[in-house]
Structures are given as C-alpha cells and as structure tokens.
Design a protein around this motif. Structure first.
Motif, PDB file in Angstrom:
ATOM      1  N   GLU A   1     -21.548 -32.228 -33.781  1.00 63.73           N
ATOM      2  CA  GLU A   1     -20.495 -32.175 -34.862  1.00 63.73           C
ATOM      3  C   GLU A   1     -19.260 -31.500 -34.687  1.00 63.73           C
ATOM      4  OE1 GLU A   1     -21.866 -31.302 -38.733  1.00 63.73           O
ATOM      5  OE2 GLU A   1     -23.327 -33.146 -38.638  1.00 63.73           O
ATOM      6  N   TRP A   2     -19.502 -30.187 -34.057  1.00 69.20           N
ATOM      7  CA  TRP A   2     -18.552 -29.295 -33.650  1.00 69.20           C
ATOM      8  C   TRP A   2     -17.872 -29.597 -32.422  1.00 69.20           C
ATOM      9  CZ3 TRP A   2     -19.327 -23.681 -31.307  1.00 69.20           C
ATOM     10  CH2 TRP A   2     -18.194 -22.887 -31.572  1.00 69.20           C
ATOM     11  N   THR A   3     -18.571 -30.509 -31.526  1.00 66.85           N
ATOM     12  CA  THR A   3     -17.646 -30.707 -30.231  1.00 66.85           C
ATOM     13  C   THR A   3     -16.898 -31.917 -30.767  1.00 66.85           C
ATOM     14  OG1 THR A   3     -19.776 -30.300 -28.950  1.00 66.85           O
ATOM     15  CG2 THR A   3     -18.069 -31.879 -28.290  1.00 66.85           C
ATOM     16  N   ARG A   4     -17.363 -33.017 -31.654  1.00 66.82           N
ATOM     17  CA  ARG A   4     -16.563 -34.001 -32.072  1.00 66.82           C
ATOM     18  C   ARG A   4     -15.267 -33.511 -32.880  1.00 66.82           C
ATOM     19  NH1 ARG A   4     -20.299 -37.213 -35.583  1.00 66.82           N
ATOM     20  NH2 ARG A   4     -21.847 -35.389 -35.062  1.00 66.82           N
ATOM     21  N   ASP A   5     -15.476 -32.581 -33.670  1.00 63.41           N
ATOM     22  CA  ASP A   5     -14.691 -31.939 -34.410  1.00 63.41           C
ATOM     23  C   ASP A   5     -13.242 -31.314 -33.568  1.00 63.41           C
ATOM     24  OD1 ASP A   5     -15.397 -32.565 -36.820  1.00 63.41           O
ATOM     25  OD2 ASP A   5     -16.257 -30.749 -36.979  1.00 63.41           O
ATOM     26  N   LEU A   6     -13.877 -30.691 -32.688  1.00 63.53           N
ATOM     27  CA  LEU A   6     -12.814 -30.030 -31.303  1.00 63.53           C
ATOM     28  C   LEU A   6     -12.075 -31.152 -30.802  1.00 63.53           C
ATOM     29  CD1 LEU A   6     -14.951 -26.905 -29.737  1.00 63.53           C
ATOM     30  CD2 LEU A   6     -12.845 -26.895 -31.493  1.00 63.53           C
ATOM     31  N   GLN A   7     -12.859 -32.191 -30.313  1.00 62.58           N
ATOM     32  CA  GLN A   7     -12.283 -33.310 -29.603  1.00 62.58           C
ATOM     33  C   GLN A   7     -11.008 -33.956 -30.571  1.00 62.58           C
ATOM     34  OE1 GLN A   7     -15.533 -35.779 -28.427  1.00 62.58           O
ATOM     35  NE2 GLN A   7     -15.734 -34.591 -26.333  1.00 62.58           N
ATOM     36  N   ARG A   8     -11.499 -34.055 -31.873  1.00 64.46           N
ATOM     37  CA  ARG A   8     -10.497 -34.821 -32.823  1.00 64.46           C
ATOM     38  C   ARG A   8      -9.398 -33.806 -32.976  1.00 64.46           C
ATOM     39  NH1 ARG A   8     -12.444 -35.551 -38.657  1.00 64.46           N
ATOM     40  NH2 ARG A   8     -14.147 -34.614 -37.663  1.00 64.46           N
TER      41      ARG A   8
END
Length: 113
Positions: free
Chosen positions: A15-22
C-alpha cells in the motif's frame, strides 16, 4: 499466540508503494533548470541585493543627517547649553587625568610598579 504472519504486515509495504507511485504521478517529474536559468537567477539576485544595500545606505545617511542636524539646531538655538556640556566634559577629563597616578606616569621611561 500463533506463529503465522499477520496479513496486515504484508499489505503495508504494498500500500505504501502504491501511495508513493500515485504521489509521484501527481507531482510529475520537474525538469531541472538549465545553466542559463541559474545564471539569470544569480544575476537577478545580485541586482536585488545591490538595490537593497543602496536603500539601506540611503536610510542610514538620512538618519545620520537627521540626528546631526537636530543636534546642530539645538546647539544653535541654545549655545550656552552646548558650551556648558563641553566645559563639563573638559573639566571631567582634566580631573580624571590629575587624580590618576597611573595615567600621569604611563608615558615615562623606566617606570615600574
């Protein structure tokens, strides 16, 4: 207590990786300024600093002239007060010099305490 891994711990990095990509997509990649833009920025900053220094110098000179002018006007309006201040200052200097043995003997050769 069980030894099986918690599924919340596995999902957290994803989830953290997805948030950072967003966040990266939202901000976008900004281009870095060119050398010419940096030179223009430096020149602009120097001009602004020179202008500010001139302003501060003018403010200082005007303030100094105002103070000196006020003192001169007061001295011209009541010269007796100015003369009295000078006389008191000279008498105080002579009194300190006459009463201090160290000041009278400071310039003599071979004087040792």
């Amino acid at each position: 207590m069980t030894n099986r891994p918690d599924h919340g711990d596995e999902q957290w990095p994803e989830e953290w990786t997805r948030d950072l990509q967003r966040l990266d997509q939202a901000l976008g990649e900004g281009r870095s300024p060119s050398v010419e833009e940096f030179q223009m920025l430096a020149a602009h900053t120097q001009r602004r600093q020179r202008r500010r220094m001139k302003y501060e110098l003018m403010l200082f000179v005007l303030t100094a002239l105002l103070i000196v002018g006020g003192i001169l006007m007061a001295a011209l309006a009541v010269p007796a007060v100015l003369i009295l201040i000078h006389v008191i200052g000279m008498l105080a200097g002579v009194t300190v010099l006459a009463s201090s043995k160290e000041l009278r003997t400071a310039g003599k050769k071979g004087f040792h305490e």
